[in-house]
Design an enzyme around this catalytic site. Structure first.
Site, PDB file in Angstrom:
ATOM      1  N   ARG A   1       3.283  -6.352   9.612  1.00  0.00           N
ATOM      2  CA  ARG A   1       2.620  -5.213  10.255  1.00  0.00           C
ATOM      3  C   ARG A   1       3.138  -4.977  11.674  1.00  0.00           C
ATOM      4  O   ARG A   1       3.169  -3.849  12.143  1.00  0.00           O
ATOM      5  CB  ARG A   1       1.111  -5.419  10.250  1.00  0.00           C
ATOM      6  CG  ARG A   1       0.508  -5.282   8.858  1.00  0.00           C
ATOM      7  CD  ARG A   1      -0.981  -5.523   8.873  1.00  0.00           C
ATOM      8  NE  ARG A   1      -1.574  -5.300   7.566  1.00  0.00           N
ATOM      9  CZ  ARG A   1      -2.562  -6.027   7.075  1.00  0.00           C
ATOM     10  NH1 ARG A   1      -3.081  -7.028   7.786  1.00  0.00           N
ATOM     11  NH2 ARG A   1      -3.059  -5.769   5.888  1.00  0.00           N
TER      12      ARG A   1
ATOM     13  N   ASN B   1      -1.986   0.288   7.069  1.00  0.00           N
ATOM     14  CA  ASN B   1      -1.525  -1.023   7.520  1.00  0.00           C
ATOM     15  C   ASN B   1      -0.622  -1.738   6.512  1.00  0.00           C
ATOM     16  O   ASN B   1      -0.509  -2.960   6.526  1.00  0.00           O
ATOM     17  CB  ASN B   1      -2.696  -1.897   7.970  1.00  0.00           C
ATOM     18  CG  ASN B   1      -3.672  -2.211   6.872  1.00  0.00           C
ATOM     19  OD1 ASN B   1      -3.504  -1.794   5.729  1.00  0.00           O
ATOM     20  ND2 ASN B   1      -4.702  -2.949   7.210  1.00  0.00           N
TER      21      ASN B   1
ATOM     22  N   ARG C   1      -0.822 -14.438   4.573  1.00  0.00           N
ATOM     23  CA  ARG C   1      -1.641 -13.749   5.578  1.00  0.00           C
ATOM     24  C   ARG C   1      -1.029 -13.883   6.976  1.00  0.00           C
ATOM     25  O   ARG C   1      -1.083 -12.948   7.768  1.00  0.00           O
ATOM     26  CB  ARG C   1      -3.073 -14.245   5.525  1.00  0.00           C
ATOM     27  CG  ARG C   1      -3.752 -13.755   4.214  1.00  0.00           C
ATOM     28  CD  ARG C   1      -5.185 -14.108   4.114  1.00  0.00           C
ATOM     29  NE  ARG C   1      -6.010 -13.472   5.104  1.00  0.00           N
ATOM     30  CZ  ARG C   1      -6.458 -12.222   5.067  1.00  0.00           C
ATOM     31  NH1 ARG C   1      -6.119 -11.445   4.064  1.00  0.00           N
ATOM     32  NH2 ARG C   1      -7.236 -11.750   6.011  1.00  0.00           N
TER      33      ARG C   1
ATOM     34  N   THR D   1      -4.938  -7.338  10.651  1.00  0.00           N
ATOM     35  CA  THR D   1      -5.304  -6.161   9.858  1.00  0.00           C
ATOM     36  C   THR D   1      -5.011  -4.872  10.623  1.00  0.00           C
ATOM     37  O   THR D   1      -4.622  -3.866  10.045  1.00  0.00           O
ATOM     38  CB  THR D   1      -6.798  -6.221   9.471  1.00  0.00           C
ATOM     39  OG1 THR D   1      -7.051  -7.483   8.863  1.00  0.00           O
ATOM     40  CG2 THR D   1      -7.166  -5.135   8.492  1.00  0.00           C
TER      41      THR D   1
ATOM     42  N   HIS E   1      -1.853  -5.522   1.680  1.00  0.00           N
ATOM     43  CA  HIS E   1      -3.118  -6.252   1.553  1.00  0.00           C
ATOM     44  C   HIS E   1      -2.821  -7.602   0.923  1.00  0.00           C
ATOM     45  O   HIS E   1      -1.962  -7.718   0.046  1.00  0.00           O
ATOM     46  CB  HIS E   1      -4.096  -5.490   0.648  1.00  0.00           C
ATOM     47  CG  HIS E   1      -5.218  -6.354   0.162  1.00  0.00           C
ATOM     48  ND1 HIS E   1      -6.329  -6.616   0.923  1.00  0.00           N
ATOM     49  CD2 HIS E   1      -5.373  -7.045  -0.993  1.00  0.00           C
ATOM     50  CE1 HIS E   1      -7.127  -7.431   0.252  1.00  0.00           C
ATOM     51  NE2 HIS E   1      -6.574  -7.704  -0.917  1.00  0.00           N
TER      52      HIS E   1
ATOM     53  N   LYS F   1       0.818  -1.215   0.000  1.00  0.00           N
ATOM     54  CA  LYS F   1       0.000   0.000   0.000  1.00  0.00           C
ATOM     55  C   LYS F   1       0.857   1.274   0.000  1.00  0.00           C
ATOM     56  O   LYS F   1       2.064   1.215   0.268  1.00  0.00           O
ATOM     57  CB  LYS F   1      -0.927  -0.024   1.208  1.00  0.00           C
ATOM     58  CG  LYS F   1      -1.934  -1.168   1.163  1.00  0.00           C
ATOM     59  CD  LYS F   1      -2.827  -1.138   2.398  1.00  0.00           C
ATOM     60  CE  LYS F   1      -3.876  -2.222   2.367  1.00  0.00           C
ATOM     61  NZ  LYS F   1      -4.797  -2.116   3.511  1.00  0.00           N
TER      62      LYS F   1
END
Length: 147
Positions: free
Chosen positions: A98, A118, A81, A87, A121, A3
């Site tokens: 993260r 964050n 993930r 998230t 994705h 992002k």
């Protein structure tokens, strides 16, 4: 998708290195300026559920650089993930992407009426991965990739 906040902080290669070190293959990668059309297609289900999100998505993504990657490997979706973490960066384990580099939280973002920064994705299922690949890479023959 890496992002805009991660791109701005020059975290593209550190993030990709975490994925490589996991033994996954980054098979296709592209840097793009996000358009409102692509972002709104990508987050279509969120737009339907929340009228306020359009402004947040526009401010966070539109006309900013994102890095898109197609990642392949055994159980790639679940492994990526797990590498990414929660998230909400403030709830992520310190070993996750993260957790290492996140500097935001849902609580702070909500207070400021903006999207949570964050960093990254990842699709949560094969069907969503296929949908997202078709949005960002319409020229990519997904059937050859997953066969």
């Amino acid at each position: 998708m890496i992002k805009p906040d991660a791109v701005e902080r020059k975290l593209i290669y550190p993030i990709l290195n975490v994925i490589f070190e996991e033994g996954l293959c980054v098979c296709f990668i592209s840097e793009r300026i996000a358009s409102s059309d692509l972002i709104f297609k990508h987050y279509q289900e969120h737009l339907i559920a929340n009228n306020d999100i359009e402004k947040r998505l526009r401010e966070y993504y539109v006309d900013k650089t994102v890095v898109l990657a197609i990642i392949k490997g055994d159980n790639a979706i679940n492994r990526v993930r797990k590498l990414i973490g929660s998230t909400d960066p403030s709830l992520s384990s310190k070993e996750s992407i993260r957790g290492k580099w996140g500097m935001d939280s849902f609580l702070q973002a909500e207070k400021e009426n903006r999207s949570c920064r964050n960093l990254i994705h990842s699709a949560d299922s094969l069907s969503n991965a296929i949908r997202e690949i078709k949005i960002w890479f319409p020229e990519f023959n997904i059937h050859n990739f997953i066969a």
